[in-house]
Design an enzyme around this catalytic site. Structure first.
Site, PDB file in Angstrom:
ATOM      1  N   LYS A   1      11.916   0.786  25.179  1.00  0.00           N
ATOM      2  CA  LYS A   1      11.646  -0.400  24.377  1.00  0.00           C
ATOM      3  C   LYS A   1      12.965  -0.990  23.889  1.00  0.00           C
ATOM      4  O   LYS A   1      13.304  -2.114  24.208  1.00  0.00           O
ATOM      5  CB  LYS A   1      10.773  -0.080  23.168  1.00  0.00           C
TER       6      LYS A   1
ATOM      7  N   TRP B   1      -1.027   3.660  18.821  1.00  0.00           N
ATOM      8  CA  TRP B   1      -0.138   4.763  19.183  1.00  0.00           C
ATOM      9  C   TRP B   1      -0.285   5.955  18.243  1.00  0.00           C
ATOM     10  O   TRP B   1      -0.315   7.103  18.680  1.00  0.00           O
ATOM     11  CB  TRP B   1       1.319   4.300  19.256  1.00  0.00           C
TER      12      TRP B   1
ATOM     13  N   ASP C   1       7.292   8.340  14.837  1.00  0.00           N
ATOM     14  CA  ASP C   1       7.413   7.763  16.175  1.00  0.00           C
ATOM     15  C   ASP C   1       8.080   6.396  15.989  1.00  0.00           C
ATOM     16  O   ASP C   1       7.492   5.487  15.414  1.00  0.00           O
ATOM     17  CB  ASP C   1       6.012   7.605  16.789  1.00  0.00           C
TER      18      ASP C   1
HETATM   19  C1  LIG Z   1       5.490   2.799  24.233  1.00  0.00           C
HETATM   20  C2  LIG Z   1       5.121   3.652  23.075  1.00  0.00           C
HETATM   21  C3  LIG Z   1       4.612   4.942  23.254  1.00  0.00           C
HETATM   22  C4  LIG Z   1       4.392   5.538  24.620  1.00  0.00           C
HETATM   23  O1  LIG Z   1       5.590   5.853  25.188  1.00  0.00           O
HETATM   24  P1  LIG Z   1       5.711   6.612  26.584  1.00  0.00           P
HETATM   25  O2  LIG Z   1       7.168   6.605  26.827  1.00  0.00           O
HETATM   26  O3  LIG Z   1       4.929   5.816  27.589  1.00  0.00           O
HETATM   27  O4  LIG Z   1       5.158   7.970  26.417  1.00  0.00           O
HETATM   28  C5  LIG Z   1       4.302   5.683  22.127  1.00  0.00           C
HETATM   29  N1  LIG Z   1       4.502   5.192  20.888  1.00  0.00           N
HETATM   30  C6  LIG Z   1       4.990   3.960  20.687  1.00  0.00           C
HETATM   31  C7  LIG Z   1       5.203   3.459  19.286  1.00  0.00           C
HETATM   32  C8  LIG Z   1       5.321   3.153  21.772  1.00  0.00           C
HETATM   33  O5  LIG Z   1       5.804   1.915  21.568  1.00  0.00           O
END
Ligand SMILES: *Cc1c(COP(=O)(O)O)cnc(C)c1O
Length: 365
Positions: free
Chosen positions: A197, A102, A173
């Site tokens: 999540k 990511w 993030d």
């Molecule tokens: C799932 C995830 C993403 C992507 O998220 P989207 O909502 O599909 O854009 C980015 N970073 C992390 C750490 C994730 O777990």
């Protein structure tokens, strides 16, 4: 109602059953309004209460001070990969730490808007199996911010210590770890997280940003993605994802109710998350069939990837899991194997059921 299976999906992921039940009960008529939350004006008094309560509860849960804006946005974390540099880079320099799939995506997207330097590239050195020591990080003093991913959902690598000794504004993030443990919001300039999540349904993206970071968006930044525009309009510059915000609010309430024995809701859930992860990693480490390749010092408490030493057993393992009510254990397509995502909504009993099945499977194979 019969017991629901345990859902180990990485995202969209399980939501606490109590929350789903409350949402079901309120689906047709939210608290005597005669409307579903989905049908309400986002500018009406009822939704006004819902969003204000959700923000207040989130602020309490994470200890977010008045110095920070809480923004309810859309586009997910991948849109934030562009929105962050559009708002915070000033078109100049930004430094990125790559510890997994990511953060790798984040830095690639940021290159469209600014001069990116990788402080760490864990793929080249350790194949996303550990976090190189902070002493090896050499961020540029003049960078506008330092970006990292708190928990790599695919690779199963998590920061257990904050990289907060650098003088740069820190951007994180936290899509797959937010609300799983207490965090030092004050050490960050900006935190973002897709909701699907550990917060609620897909479609909502949470942004927590320090006031002083605002006001420097690039001229090309879309207005709906300009943090100062969104903040000035209380997340209602355009129609926010109202139903997802409502469910997130119910999840925040549920989290507050987890408080026990002098622990706040977040501290209590963090303790439960630690127990769940310890149990699963112990099972993997004691096994001759299953393996996890991540340095134990930075193993994720939320996403536990593991491999079967004999790949031919993958399909029988997954099939037996479904038969026992253990759903969505297949690993991400880029790494293969298995992945158990054990977010806040996964009870200890779910991890116990998985561990019992893994031991049984190993005995019979
Ligand atoms: C799932 C995830 C993403 C992507 O998220 P989207 O909502 O599909 O854009 C980015 N970073 C992390 C750490 C994730 O777990």
């Amino acid at each position: 109602m019969s017991a629901r299976p345990y859902n180990f999906s990485a995202g969209p992921a399980a939501i606490p059953e109590e929350v789903l039940q409350q949402a079901a009960a309120e689906m047709l008529d939210w608290q005597g309004s005669g409307m579903s939350v989905m049908e309400m004006s986002h500018r009406g008094p009822q939704f006004g209460r819902i969003i204000a309560q959700a923000e207040a509860d989130l602020r309490e849960l994470l200890g977010i001070s008045a110095e920070y804006h809480v923004l309810f946005m859309q586009g997910g974390a991948l849109a934030e990969n562009a929105i962050v540099p559009l708002n915070l880079s000033r078109g100049a320099k930004a430094d990125y730490v790559v510890t997994g799939s990511w953060s790798q995506k984040s830095q690639l997207e940021a290159r469209k808007y600014c001069d990116v330097q990788l402080v760490i590239n864990a793929h080249e050195t350790v194949n996303y199996s550990t976090i190189p020591a902070f002493s090896q990080w050499k961020p540029r003093a003049e960078a506008q911010y330092l970006h990292y991913c708190a928990n790599e959902t695919i690779d199963g690598v998590e920061f257990h210590d904050l990289p907060s000794q650098f003088s740069l504004p820190l951007v994180a993030d936290m899509s797959s770890s937010i609300l799983s443990r207490p965090i030092d919001v004050g050490a960050h300039a900006c935190i973002y997280a897709g909701a699907q999540k550990n917060i609620g349904p897909a479609g909502l993206t949470l942004v927590i940003v320090h006031r002083e970071m605002l006001g420097h968006a690039l001229p090309v930044c879309p207005s709906a993605f300009d943090y100062s525009v969104v903040a000035k309009n209380n997340s209602m510059y355009n129609t926010p994802p109202t139903y997802a915000i409502y469910i997130a609010g119910l999840v925040f309430r549920w989290l507050k109710r987890q408080a026990e024995e002098g622990l706040t809701g977040i501290a209590a859930i963090a303790e439960r998350n630690r127990k769940k992860a310890d149990l699963l990693y112990r099972c993997i480490d004691e096994s001759a069939l299953f393996a996890n390749r991540v340095n134990p010092a930075c193993r994720s408490r939320m996403n536990v990837p593991f491999f079967l030493r004999d790949e031919r057993l993958n399909e029988p393992f997954l099939q037996g899991a479904v038969e026992r009510g253990l759903l969505q254990l297949k690993g991400h397509k880029s790494v293969g194997g298995m992945r158990a995502s054990i977010y806040n909504a996964m009870p200890l009993s779910g991890v116990q059921a998985l561990v019992a099945y893994m031991r049984e499977f190993e005995r019979s194979h």
